[in-house]
Design a protein around this motif. Sequence first.
Motif, PDB file in Angstrom:
ATOM      1  N   SER A 106      14.474   1.150  -8.255  1.00 43.63           N
ATOM      2  CA  SER A 106      15.004   1.132  -6.895  1.00 43.63           C
ATOM      3  C   SER A 106      14.116   2.052  -6.085  1.00 43.63           C
ATOM      4  CB  SER A 106      16.455   1.612  -6.884  1.00 43.63           C
ATOM      5  OG  SER A 106      16.972   1.492  -5.576  1.00 43.63           O
ATOM      6  N   TYR A 107      13.430   1.468  -5.114  1.00 36.92           N
ATOM      7  CA  TYR A 107      12.445   2.236  -4.352  1.00 36.92           C
ATOM      8  C   TYR A 107      12.874   2.339  -2.888  1.00 36.92           C
ATOM      9  CZ  TYR A 107       7.982   3.907  -2.627  1.00 36.92           C
ATOM     10  OH  TYR A 107       7.002   4.668  -2.036  1.00 36.92           O
ATOM     11  N   ASN A 108      12.984   3.560  -2.407  1.00 40.58           N
ATOM     12  CA  ASN A 108      13.363   3.823  -1.003  1.00 40.58           C
ATOM     13  C   ASN A 108      14.661   3.121  -0.624  1.00 40.58           C
ATOM     14  OD1 ASN A 108      11.144   5.401  -0.633  1.00 40.58           O
ATOM     15  ND2 ASN A 108      10.068   4.026   0.762  1.00 40.58           N
TER      16      ASN A 108
ATOM     17  N   ASN B 102       0.798  -1.219   0.000  1.00 40.25           N
ATOM     18  CA  ASN B 102       0.000   0.000   0.000  1.00 40.25           C
ATOM     19  C   ASN B 102       0.835   1.275   0.000  1.00 40.25           C
ATOM     20  OD1 ASN B 102      -2.421  -1.438   0.152  1.00 40.25           O
ATOM     21  ND2 ASN B 102      -2.107  -1.736   2.337  1.00 40.25           N
ATOM     22  N   TRP B 103       1.994   1.230   0.622  1.00 36.42           N
ATOM     23  CA  TRP B 103       2.755   2.462   0.790  1.00 36.42           C
ATOM     24  C   TRP B 103       3.555   2.819  -0.464  1.00 36.42           C
ATOM     25  CZ3 TRP B 103       4.720  -2.145   1.364  1.00 36.42           C
ATOM     26  CH2 TRP B 103       6.009  -2.329   0.930  1.00 36.42           C
ATOM     27  N   ALA B 104       3.790   1.834  -1.334  1.00 42.99           N
ATOM     28  CA  ALA B 104       4.666   2.078  -2.486  1.00 42.99           C
ATOM     29  C   ALA B 104       3.851   2.629  -3.650  1.00 42.99           C
ATOM     30  CB  ALA B 104       5.392   0.793  -2.862  1.00 42.99           C
TER      31      ALA B 104
ATOM     32  N   GLY C 118      22.727  -9.423  -3.209  1.00 42.20           N
ATOM     33  CA  GLY C 118      23.541  -8.736  -4.205  1.00 42.20           C
ATOM     34  C   GLY C 118      23.620  -7.249  -3.881  1.00 42.20           C
ATOM     35  N   ASP C 119      24.436  -6.567  -4.663  1.00 36.58           N
ATOM     36  CA  ASP C 119      24.756  -5.165  -4.394  1.00 36.58           C
ATOM     37  C   ASP C 119      24.430  -4.345  -5.648  1.00 36.58           C
ATOM     38  OD1 ASP C 119      25.984  -2.723  -3.892  1.00 36.58           O
ATOM     39  OD2 ASP C 119      27.798  -3.628  -3.045  1.00 36.58           O
ATOM     40  N   MET C 120      23.586  -3.354  -5.496  1.00 36.04           N
ATOM     41  CA  MET C 120      23.190  -2.584  -6.687  1.00 36.04           C
ATOM     42  C   MET C 120      24.347  -1.778  -7.283  1.00 36.04           C
ATOM     43  SD  MET C 120      20.842   0.591  -5.428  1.00 36.04           S
ATOM     44  CE  MET C 120      20.133   0.148  -3.843  1.00 36.04           C
ATOM     45  N   ARG C 121      25.462  -1.678  -6.555  1.00 30.40           N
ATOM     46  CA  ARG C 121      26.630  -0.992  -7.132  1.00 30.40           C
ATOM     47  C   ARG C 121      27.342  -1.884  -8.151  1.00 30.40           C
ATOM     48  NH1 ARG C 121      29.346   0.324  -1.410  1.00 30.40           N
ATOM     49  NH2 ARG C 121      28.792  -1.879  -1.233  1.00 30.40           N
TER      50      ARG C 121
ATOM     51  N   LEU D 130      17.413  -7.776  -5.851  1.00 24.11           N
ATOM     52  CA  LEU D 130      18.588  -8.057  -5.047  1.00 24.11           C
ATOM     53  C   LEU D 130      18.642  -7.112  -3.867  1.00 24.11           C
ATOM     54  CD1 LEU D 130      21.851  -7.080  -6.989  1.00 24.11           C
ATOM     55  CD2 LEU D 130      19.690  -5.903  -7.128  1.00 24.11           C
ATOM     56  N   ASP D 131      19.228  -7.626  -2.797  1.00 26.15           N
ATOM     57  CA  ASP D 131      19.365  -6.831  -1.575  1.00 26.15           C
ATOM     58  C   ASP D 131      20.668  -7.210  -0.906  1.00 26.15           C
ATOM     59  OD1 ASP D 131      17.032  -5.141   0.154  1.00 26.15           O
ATOM     60  OD2 ASP D 131      18.849  -5.748   1.232  1.00 26.15           O
ATOM     61  N   ILE D 132      21.281  -6.199  -0.277  1.00 23.89           N
ATOM     62  CA  ILE D 132      22.623  -6.408   0.278  1.00 23.89           C
ATOM     63  C   ILE D 132      22.588  -6.876   1.740  1.00 23.89           C
ATOM     64  CG2 ILE D 132      23.009  -4.076   1.218  1.00 23.89           C
ATOM     65  CD1 ILE D 132      25.748  -4.155  -0.257  1.00 23.89           C
ATOM     66  N   CYS D 133      21.429  -6.711   2.380  1.00 24.86           N
ATOM     67  CA  CYS D 133      21.375  -6.867   3.836  1.00 24.86           C
ATOM     68  C   CYS D 133      20.698  -8.186   4.214  1.00 24.86           C
ATOM     69  CB  CYS D 133      20.607  -5.669   4.391  1.00 24.86           C
ATOM     70  SG  CYS D 133      20.214  -5.765   6.116  1.00 24.86           S
ATOM     71  N   ASP D 134      21.379  -9.009   5.031  1.00 24.89           N
ATOM     72  CA  ASP D 134      20.849 -10.336   5.375  1.00 24.89           C
ATOM     73  C   ASP D 134      19.496 -10.247   6.064  1.00 24.89           C
ATOM     74  OD1 ASP D 134      22.970 -11.759   4.290  1.00 24.89           O
ATOM     75  OD2 ASP D 134      24.180 -11.525   6.100  1.00 24.89           O
ATOM     76  N   GLU D 135      19.348  -9.250   6.934  1.00 24.09           N
ATOM     77  CA  GLU D 135      18.076  -9.149   7.664  1.00 24.09           C
ATOM     78  C   GLU D 135      16.920  -8.864   6.695  1.00 24.09           C
ATOM     79  OE1 GLU D 135      18.280  -6.479  11.009  1.00 24.09           O
ATOM     80  OE2 GLU D 135      16.081  -6.565  11.185  1.00 24.09           O
ATOM     81  N   SER D 136      17.146  -7.939   5.761  1.00 18.07           N
ATOM     82  CA  SER D 136      16.100  -7.636   4.765  1.00 18.07           C
ATOM     83  C   SER D 136      15.784  -8.859   3.925  1.00 18.07           C
ATOM     84  CB  SER D 136      16.561  -6.511   3.831  1.00 18.07           C
ATOM     85  OG  SER D 136      16.812  -5.339   4.548  1.00 18.07           O
ATOM     86  N   LEU D 137      16.829  -9.639   3.589  1.00 12.75           N
ATOM     87  CA  LEU D 137      16.622 -10.846   2.792  1.00 12.75           C
ATOM     88  C   LEU D 137      15.812 -11.882   3.560  1.00 12.75           C
ATOM     89  CD1 LEU D 137      20.192 -11.071   1.261  1.00 12.75           C
ATOM     90  CD2 LEU D 137      18.086 -10.843  -0.060  1.00 12.75           C
TER      91      LEU D 137
ATOM     92  N   CYS E 290      16.255  -3.112  -7.300  1.00 17.39           N
ATOM     93  CA  CYS E 290      17.535  -2.918  -6.612  1.00 17.39           C
ATOM     94  C   CYS E 290      17.252  -2.427  -5.186  1.00 17.39           C
ATOM     95  CB  CYS E 290      18.380  -1.892  -7.352  1.00 17.39           C
ATOM     96  SG  CYS E 290      18.749  -2.347  -9.041  1.00 17.39           S
ATOM     97  N   GLY E 291      17.480  -3.309  -4.204  1.00 15.46           N
ATOM     98  CA  GLY E 291      17.099  -2.999  -2.820  1.00 15.46           C
ATOM     99  C   GLY E 291      15.719  -3.559  -2.553  1.00 15.46           C
ATOM    100  N   ALA E 292      15.556  -4.863  -2.847  1.00 17.19           N
ATOM    101  CA  ALA E 292      14.216  -5.472  -2.972  1.00 17.19           C
ATOM    102  C   ALA E 292      13.698  -6.117  -1.699  1.00 17.19           C
ATOM    103  CB  ALA E 292      14.275  -6.538  -4.068  1.00 17.19           C
TER     104      ALA E 292
HETATM  105  C1  LIG Z   1      14.079   1.020   3.283  1.00 20.23           C
HETATM  106  S1  LIG Z   1      14.431  -0.549   2.586  1.00 20.23           S
HETATM  107  C2  LIG Z   1      13.287  -0.602   1.264  1.00 20.23           C
HETATM  108  C3  LIG Z   1      13.049  -1.987   0.795  1.00 20.23           C
HETATM  109  C4  LIG Z   1      12.028  -2.096  -0.367  1.00 20.23           C
HETATM  110  N1  LIG Z   1      12.538  -1.431  -1.561  1.00 20.23           N
HETATM  111  C5  LIG Z   1      10.705  -1.533   0.020  1.00 20.23           C
HETATM  112  O1  LIG Z   1      10.325  -0.482  -0.532  1.00 20.23           O
HETATM  113  O2  LIG Z   1      10.044  -2.098   0.885  1.00 20.23           O
HETATM  114  C6  LIG Z   1      15.991  -0.273   1.731  1.00 20.23           C
HETATM  115  C7  LIG Z   1      16.618  -1.571   1.254  1.00 20.23           C
HETATM  116  O3  LIG Z   1      17.692  -1.272   0.365  1.00 20.23           O
HETATM  117  C8  LIG Z   1      18.695  -2.236   0.587  1.00 20.23           C
HETATM  118  N2  LIG Z   1      19.978  -1.746   0.058  1.00 20.23           N
HETATM  119  C9  LIG Z   1      20.666  -0.660   0.462  1.00 20.23           C
HETATM  120  N3  LIG Z   1      21.817  -0.555  -0.223  1.00 20.23           N
HETATM  121  C10 LIG Z   1      21.851  -1.587  -1.100  1.00 20.23           C
HETATM  122  C11 LIG Z   1      22.775  -2.010  -2.104  1.00 20.23           C
HETATM  123  N4  LIG Z   1      23.948  -1.368  -2.314  1.00 20.23           N
HETATM  124  N5  LIG Z   1      22.473  -3.083  -2.835  1.00 20.23           N
HETATM  125  C12 LIG Z   1      21.318  -3.768  -2.624  1.00 20.23           C
HETATM  126  N6  LIG Z   1      20.412  -3.429  -1.675  1.00 20.23           N
HETATM  127  C13 LIG Z   1      20.672  -2.350  -0.922  1.00 20.23           C
HETATM  128  C14 LIG Z   1      18.666  -2.407   2.079  1.00 20.23           C
HETATM  129  O4  LIG Z   1      19.309  -3.572   2.505  1.00 20.23           O
HETATM  130  C15 LIG Z   1      17.193  -2.386   2.386  1.00 20.23           C
HETATM  131  O5  LIG Z   1      16.632  -3.681   2.377  1.00 20.23           O
END
Ligand SMILES: C[S@@+](CC[C@H](N)C(=O)[O-])C[C@H]1O[C@@H](n2cnc3c(N)ncnc32)[C@H](O)[C@@H]1O
Length: 204
Positions: free
Chosen positions: A99-101, A10-12, A82-85, A56-63, A34-36
């Motif tokens: 790439s959202y938020n 809903n928020w996106a 993975g890393d969006m860089r 892809l997402d870089i953070c284990d907790e988010s994954l 990117c940052g999923a």
């Molecule tokens: C605020 S959350 C938003 C997650 C999702 N996009 C959403 O809208 O619910 C930001 C996410 O971006 C990820 N992130 C930040 N830097 C990143 C990078 N270099 N590569 C991949 N993911 C990344 C974080 O790990 C985190 O899960």
Amino acid sequence: MRGISLPTVNWATALYGFLRECEMSSLPKEILDCGAGGDDPPLLIFKRAGYITYGLDICDESLMQSRKYCDRMDIDLGIFKGDMRFLPFRAESFSFVYSYNAIYFLTKSDVAQAMREIERVLRPEGLCFVNFMSVDDPDEGEFSDSSFARNILGNIKFSKHEDDEADLYFDNFTIQRKEKRTVEMLQHDDVITQAYIDYIARKR
Ligand SMILES: C[S@@+](CC[C@H](N)C(=O)[O-])C[C@H]1O[C@@H](n2cnc3c(N)ncnc32)[C@H](O)[C@@H]1O
């Protein structure tokens, strides 16, 4: 609720505008986020609309959160570490990338690097959506010492952009839509304000 099935994300809301632009394209329905990760992954919007999804997402907790969500919903959104860089895809692999938020967790020079990667993996005529944090966003707090942003990304606080500053990432794109968006939300009895600049752009 009436008789239609809406996605739970809903928020996106800005991504529904991106979905509408994607639906007007004739390119294959394949999309990369990117940052999923996180506990309510917006890739669901695109999955429900019939797209092949990758994230892809870089953070284990988010994954872990997104994995639990997908298990609960019994869906596969294609989210991996993975890393969006450094996007692990060939040039011109995707019709749509967003790439959202997420990109504003990166340092300014890494934002530029991630934007080059998004451009690289997009097909010609492909579309991207990215929201940058505006300098008008009042959050000046520093990331905690244990945060992934400090430890993995080497950043101290959110990277912000002036109104037209992010235009420079879109030299090889046509900007389809650019919107400055200020959001006020109630959070734990406090009204918090957030300010973003959203871009939808087509690669030339
Ligand atoms: C605020 S959350 C938003 C997650 C999702 N996009 C959403 O809208 O619910 C930001 C996410 O971006 C990820 N992130 C930040 N830097 C990143 C990078 N270099 N590569 C991949 N993911 C990344 C974080 O790990 C985190 O899960």
